[in-house]
Design an enzyme around this catalytic site. Sequence first.
Site, mmCIF file in Angstrom:
data_model
loop_
_atom_site.group_PDB
_atom_site.id
_atom_site.type_symbol
_atom_site.label_atom_id
_atom_site.label_comp_id
_atom_site.label_asym_id
_atom_site.label_seq_id
_atom_site.Cartn_x
_atom_site.Cartn_y
_atom_site.Cartn_z
ATOM 1 N N ASP A 41 18.362 -32.841 58.498
ATOM 2 C CA ASP A 41 19.238 -31.581 58.993
ATOM 3 C C ASP A 41 20.668 -32.100 58.995
ATOM 4 O O ASP A 41 21.613 -32.037 59.925
ATOM 5 C CB ASP A 41 19.061 -31.281 60.359
ATOM 6 N N GLU A 203 16.779 -20.382 59.743
ATOM 7 C CA GLU A 203 17.190 -21.363 60.603
ATOM 8 C C GLU A 203 18.379 -21.958 59.843
ATOM 9 O O GLU A 203 18.812 -21.408 58.894
ATOM 10 C CB GLU A 203 16.141 -22.125 60.991
HETATM 11 C C1 6LW Z 1 15.329 -28.007 62.349
HETATM 12 C C2 6LW Z 1 15.355 -27.062 61.416
HETATM 13 C C3 6LW Z 1 14.354 -27.738 60.518
HETATM 14 O O1 6LW Z 1 16.108 -27.754 63.599
HETATM 15 O O2 6LW Z 1 13.667 -28.594 61.076
HETATM 16 O O3 6LW Z 1 14.112 -28.048 58.339
HETATM 17 C C4 6LW Z 1 13.975 -28.834 62.422
HETATM 18 N N1 6LW Z 1 14.653 -27.439 59.465
HETATM 19 O O4 6LW Z 1 16.122 -26.455 60.935
HETATM 20 C C5 6LW Z 1 13.950 -30.047 62.995
HETATM 21 O O5 6LW Z 1 14.422 -30.945 62.082
#
Ligand code: 6LW
Length: 525
Positions: A41, A203
């Site tokens: 991230d 996300e």
């Molecule tokens: C993070 C989300 C994700 O918050 O995994 O791959 C989660 N993306 O965006 C935890 O790293």
Amino acid sequence: IVFNLILTVNYKSDNLTNIYYEIKREKMIFNNPIIRGYHPDPSICRANGKYYLVTSSFQYFPGVTLFESQDLINWNQIGYCLTRKSQLELDAVPSSCGIFAPTIRYHKGRFYMTTTNIGAPNGNNFYVWTDDIYGEWSEPIYVEQGGIDPSLFFENERAYFMSNGVDGNGKSAILQCEIDISSGKQLTKSKPIWNGTGGRYLESPHLYKINGYYYVMAAEGGTEYGHMVTYARSNSLWGPFEPYPDNPVLTNRNLGGYQIQGVGHADLVDDENGNWWLFHLGFRQMSQWMPFHHLGRETFLMPVDFKDGWFTVGQDGTTAAVVDTDRISDNVKQDIKKEFTFQNTSWDMEWRFLRTVDKDNYVLGKNELSIKSSLDTLDKCGSPSFVGMHQKEFDMDLSVNVTANDGEAGITMYMDENHHYDLAVCKDSDGYNVLLKLNIGDIKHIQTCIKLKSNEIKLRVRACPEYYEFFFIEDGIENQLGRAQTRYLSSEVAGGFTGVVMGLYSQGGLGKTFNKFTDFICRYK
Ligand code: 6LW
């Protein structure tokens, strides 16, 4: 400087007509991942001629790893953003919860970092700030808007906050509100600004203004093999957003067998020359047809190109292990550190603790470490006496001298409380033993137990992509205790969001006497 000599021979039948050559400057070459070992991230900003990057830290303390770079290629850790319990409460936090995806931004001389502490009593989104990147960060300022992966965008004295969530119809959406940056108070309601392209787990939103357009970029597909980066643009930061016609702009999901997989969750930055770059997470699977990864998700870099108000990443929207570029000076050499010792690392940088640190249990010396057992063991989701470093490469040779005085003291290759391999010296009623313990889910197995002549011993772990091999060295003779497959510590088996951390630990016994570690050395190939 390296030059390419290109020799071209033109010939007609067997008569040489022409031989000419040209000399071309070789392009700068860098290798991905750019930050190795579990560092997912990534978020990046540019300030005062340097770059600053943060990554997720989950149940480990301190929280939010902070790196600095002058050239985008070489990164030095300069600290952590969350260094106090008042900023980071991890007591009751399950493994792979705690600190999720942070965002770092620089605005008018001040750095801001926003993140979420999942599973904590006050698990809301919050941000902290500092005017001195090498100093301490503020107390948390909480924001009411929920969801994960918070981000900030500043424009004309206004601050905007976004995270993932759902719209009025229950559909995944990026939610945005304006906030008062001094108090975190919402000045507008949370409004859905984009629904992504339909991939699961929308996300990782970030908003940018580039050449007049607002861009919202996100990740979709889940952080496994289907991960991807998508984006959309608009004339207003509230939308409506028009998706990039060729989404996803980055994914390795169709590169079957390629080592780098799961690329997504990205952030953009421009360099001093106006070139754009994408930092993102991905993982290295252990070998071509072995879809397991145990080093966690790491940080990767790819160049970005803008054309007609849209951008593309890399040559074909995929991430490569080796990248050549003429956008970075060929004076820049990628320096990948291969050897880690007590002397060339620092206890408050590379080394990290599980959840809540009881300082009384550690003596962090210059060239030695002494630890005494806490009540928690490695098998519990708690705060065992443990200090560890991320495993950064598949091929590794790690050794340390241990003097065990109480209970059990050794090395653990640790994924979480249910998945770890432990090599330790253990005291029992009639002396000392060296043990190899394999913990895979509910299977907790003592693989080998050998009586020792004394309580002082060298322990050694060698790793290749598929195996760990465990040794002890007594009277100068190396003895193998056994080996264990790396795949059982992988995210595919253990689940979760972290990678293997190599820990030195102490557990059991009376918890009153210190166990000592000296001559730690970890070499990568
Ligand atoms: C993070 C989300 C994700 O918050 O995994 O791959 C989660 N993306 O965006 C935890 O790293």
